[in-house]
Motif scaffolding. Structure first.
Motif, PDB file in Angstrom:
ATOM      1  N   VAL A 108       0.840  -1.209   0.000  1.00  0.00           N
ATOM      2  CA  VAL A 108       0.000   0.000   0.000  1.00  0.00           C
ATOM      3  C   VAL A 108       0.868   1.250   0.000  1.00  0.00           C
ATOM      4  O   VAL A 108       1.701   1.436   0.883  1.00  0.00           O
ATOM      5  CB  VAL A 108      -0.928   0.022   1.243  1.00  0.00           C
ATOM      6  CG1 VAL A 108      -1.714   1.331   1.290  1.00  0.00           C
ATOM      7  CG2 VAL A 108      -1.859  -1.166   1.244  1.00  0.00           C
ATOM      8  N   ASN A 109       0.672   2.104  -1.012  1.00  0.00           N
ATOM      9  CA  ASN A 109       1.267   3.445  -0.981  1.00  0.00           C
ATOM     10  C   ASN A 109       0.346   4.469  -1.639  1.00  0.00           C
ATOM     11  O   ASN A 109       0.789   5.426  -2.257  1.00  0.00           O
ATOM     12  CB  ASN A 109       2.669   3.472  -1.609  1.00  0.00           C
ATOM     13  CG  ASN A 109       2.667   3.084  -3.074  1.00  0.00           C
ATOM     14  OD1 ASN A 109       1.677   2.601  -3.626  1.00  0.00           O
ATOM     15  ND2 ASN A 109       3.806   3.293  -3.733  1.00  0.00           N
ATOM     16  N   GLY A 110      -0.969   4.239  -1.446  1.00  0.00           N
ATOM     17  CA  GLY A 110      -1.970   5.150  -1.973  1.00  0.00           C
ATOM     18  C   GLY A 110      -3.366   4.650  -1.658  1.00  0.00           C
ATOM     19  O   GLY A 110      -3.549   3.585  -1.050  1.00  0.00           O
ATOM     20  N   TRP A 133       1.841   7.620   1.247  1.00  0.00           N
ATOM     21  CA  TRP A 133       1.347   7.777  -0.118  1.00  0.00           C
ATOM     22  C   TRP A 133       2.401   8.472  -0.993  1.00  0.00           C
ATOM     23  O   TRP A 133       2.951   9.501  -0.625  1.00  0.00           O
ATOM     24  CB  TRP A 133       0.074   8.603  -0.125  1.00  0.00           C
ATOM     25  CG  TRP A 133      -1.132   7.905   0.406  1.00  0.00           C
ATOM     26  CD1 TRP A 133      -1.165   6.831   1.255  1.00  0.00           C
ATOM     27  CD2 TRP A 133      -2.497   8.244   0.134  1.00  0.00           C
ATOM     28  NE1 TRP A 133      -2.464   6.483   1.518  1.00  0.00           N
ATOM     29  CE2 TRP A 133      -3.302   7.343   0.845  1.00  0.00           C
ATOM     30  CE3 TRP A 133      -3.107   9.228  -0.629  1.00  0.00           C
ATOM     31  CZ2 TRP A 133      -4.695   7.386   0.806  1.00  0.00           C
ATOM     32  CZ3 TRP A 133      -4.489   9.294  -0.681  1.00  0.00           C
ATOM     33  CH2 TRP A 133      -5.276   8.372   0.032  1.00  0.00           C
ATOM     34  N   GLY A 134       2.653   7.876  -2.140  1.00  0.00           N
ATOM     35  CA  GLY A 134       3.598   8.459  -3.080  1.00  0.00           C
ATOM     36  C   GLY A 134       5.037   8.088  -2.824  1.00  0.00           C
ATOM     37  O   GLY A 134       5.929   8.543  -3.545  1.00  0.00           O
ATOM     38  N   THR A 135       5.303   7.264  -1.820  1.00  0.00           N
ATOM     39  CA  THR A 135       6.665   6.793  -1.558  1.00  0.00           C
ATOM     40  C   THR A 135       6.755   5.319  -1.951  1.00  0.00           C
ATOM     41  O   THR A 135       5.756   4.620  -2.051  1.00  0.00           O
ATOM     42  CB  THR A 135       7.056   6.973  -0.082  1.00  0.00           C
ATOM     43  OG1 THR A 135       6.206   6.167   0.742  1.00  0.00           O
ATOM     44  CG2 THR A 135       6.944   8.423   0.337  1.00  0.00           C
ATOM     45  N   PRO A 136       7.965   4.823  -2.212  1.00  0.00           N
ATOM     46  CA  PRO A 136       8.118   3.456  -2.705  1.00  0.00           C
ATOM     47  C   PRO A 136       7.566   2.392  -1.762  1.00  0.00           C
ATOM     48  O   PRO A 136       7.633   2.527  -0.538  1.00  0.00           O
ATOM     49  CB  PRO A 136       9.636   3.309  -2.855  1.00  0.00           C
ATOM     50  CG  PRO A 136      10.115   4.706  -3.086  1.00  0.00           C
ATOM     51  CD  PRO A 136       9.251   5.569  -2.220  1.00  0.00           C
ATOM     52  N   VAL A 137       7.022   1.333  -2.357  1.00  0.00           N
ATOM     53  CA  VAL A 137       6.631   0.172  -1.562  1.00  0.00           C
ATOM     54  C   VAL A 137       7.891  -0.516  -1.063  1.00  0.00           C
ATOM     55  O   VAL A 137       8.968  -0.400  -1.660  1.00  0.00           O
ATOM     56  CB  VAL A 137       5.759  -0.811  -2.383  1.00  0.00           C
ATOM     57  CG1 VAL A 137       4.449  -0.170  -2.785  1.00  0.00           C
ATOM     58  CG2 VAL A 137       6.501  -1.339  -3.612  1.00  0.00           C
TER      59      VAL A 137
END
Length: 376
Positions: A84-86, A109-113
């Motif tokens: 999850v990153n969004g 959100w918006g950062t690498p998994v």
């Protein structure tokens, strides 16, 4: 298009007249050869977009229905790890919680998994991985090939949400080791909302759960899809199927490589405009991740409100998207999906540029920068 809003959001997208016209015809028998032929041709074209030779079926339901069908048929009562990153990754995790034992690997959100954390979960016995390939809530494209490789290494199924990438960016389901992939009709396919397509690998079919939903039973779709003419197990949304068929024919006429190149060129143009304006792109990237090629997220400059930005752009008849949940008021997003091209994009960027300057932002000429990309 007079008096019609121009939707430059991450879906739904403007629906071409040909596609709209396909929905207006008289009803046809969904058990007859005409529907079956349209369904079969739609599946053939969709397979090229998925990058798969796997079986593929269309269900009456949105992209979220496709996500749920994937989890309910292939992950029930299993150990699931959800990346999850969004916002839509969060949705995948919530769907998983209804059916299996979920471990959510959260990134901002918006950062690498976190691929290292994923491997640890797989080593600990996770049986299914879920991930959103293209997270439009944050403008980031996640590393499907790397996740597929890890899933295969540990003999886990990989379920991928391709709702906003399939049809607009390169997707190689078979090559990447994706077992189940899903797309929604109203995004890059430029069809009306209400349908989802789901492709399933032989490996996944071998692990289909015994306890399955009724309406979203993929075994039932498989049985009906093998017949002649090709059918759905239950009454489909026929007008939407005919619209999707027409949209797929338009995709076939354009050619998949050309369509992907057009989407990428438009996204490059938006990013060039952002640089020209001096506006920061939102995602935080590493070597494995990239900016989305179907929706670009940018930070709202200091001194500008979301209401002023999107509200002024809307006065020109153009809708762009804001941030969701905790990003509301912090970012704005421009979708580059479906059949839109240079005319629609330049009009959108001009409206944004006007709004930024009217709000006191010392913005450069992002429209010119974008035009150079589009002409190049």
């Amino acid at each position: 298009m007079e008096n019609e809003p121009l939707l430059m959001i991450p879906g739904p997208v403007p629906v071409p007249q040909r596609v709209r016209a396909a929905m207006t015809r008289q009803a046809i028998n969904h058990r007859g050869p005409e529907f079956g032929a349209a369904y079969a041709e739609t599946v053939r074209i969709l397979k090229t977009l998925f990058g798969t030779a796997n079986e593929l079926y269309v269900i009456s339901g949105s992209g979220s229905a496709g996500m749920e069908a994937a989890v309910a048929n292939f992950a029930r009562d299993r150990k699931i790890v959800s990346l999850v990153n969004g916002k839509f990754g969060e949705r995948f995790g919530k769907i998983g919680e209804r059916y299996g034992n979920v471990t959510v690997l959260n990134s901002e959100w918006g950062t690498p998994v976190d691929l290292a954390a994923l491997e640890r979960e797989l080593e600990a016995g996770a049986e299914v991985v879920t991930m959103v390939h293209n997270e439009t809530s944050a403008g980031i494209r996640n590393p499907a090939p790397e996740v597929g490789k890890l899933a295969r290494k540990h003999d886990a199924l990989f379920i991928m949400d391709g709702v906003t990438s399939i049809g607009g960016d390169e997707v190689l389901m078979d090559e990447w080791g994706v077992d189940i992939a899903v797309v929604g009709s109203q995004k890059c396919l430029a069809a009306p909302a209400g349908l989802a397509a789901i492709a399933v690998s032989d490996r996944a079919w071998g692990r289909i759960c015994e306890k399955r939903p009724f309406y979203l039973d993929m075994a039932a779709y498989r049985k009906s899809g093998k017949g002649t003419p090709m059918e759905t197990p239950y009454t489909p949304a026929v007008p939407l199927f005919l619209a999707l068929h027409e949209a797929c024919k338009m995709i076939d006429e354009e050619g998949v490589p050309a369509r992907i190149a057009r989407h990428r060129r438009m996204a490059d143009a938006v990013r060039a405009a952002a640089k020209g304006w001096g506006v920061d792109l939102f995602p935080t990237l590493d070597a494995h991740h990239a900016y989305s090629n179907t929706a670009t997220a940018m930070r709202i400059p200091d001194g500008v409100t979301d209401k002023d930005l999107r509200g002024t752009v809307k006065k020109f008849g153009i809708e762009i998207a804001g941030g969701q949940d905790h990003l509301k008021g912090k970012i704005f997003r421009i979708g580059t999906m479906g059949g839109v091209g240079a005319q629609e994009l330049l009009a959108t960027l001009a409206a944004v540029q006007f709004t930024l300057k009217k709000s006191g932002v010392a913005a450069g000429d992002g429209v010119e920068a974008a035009a150079e990309v589009l002409l190049g």
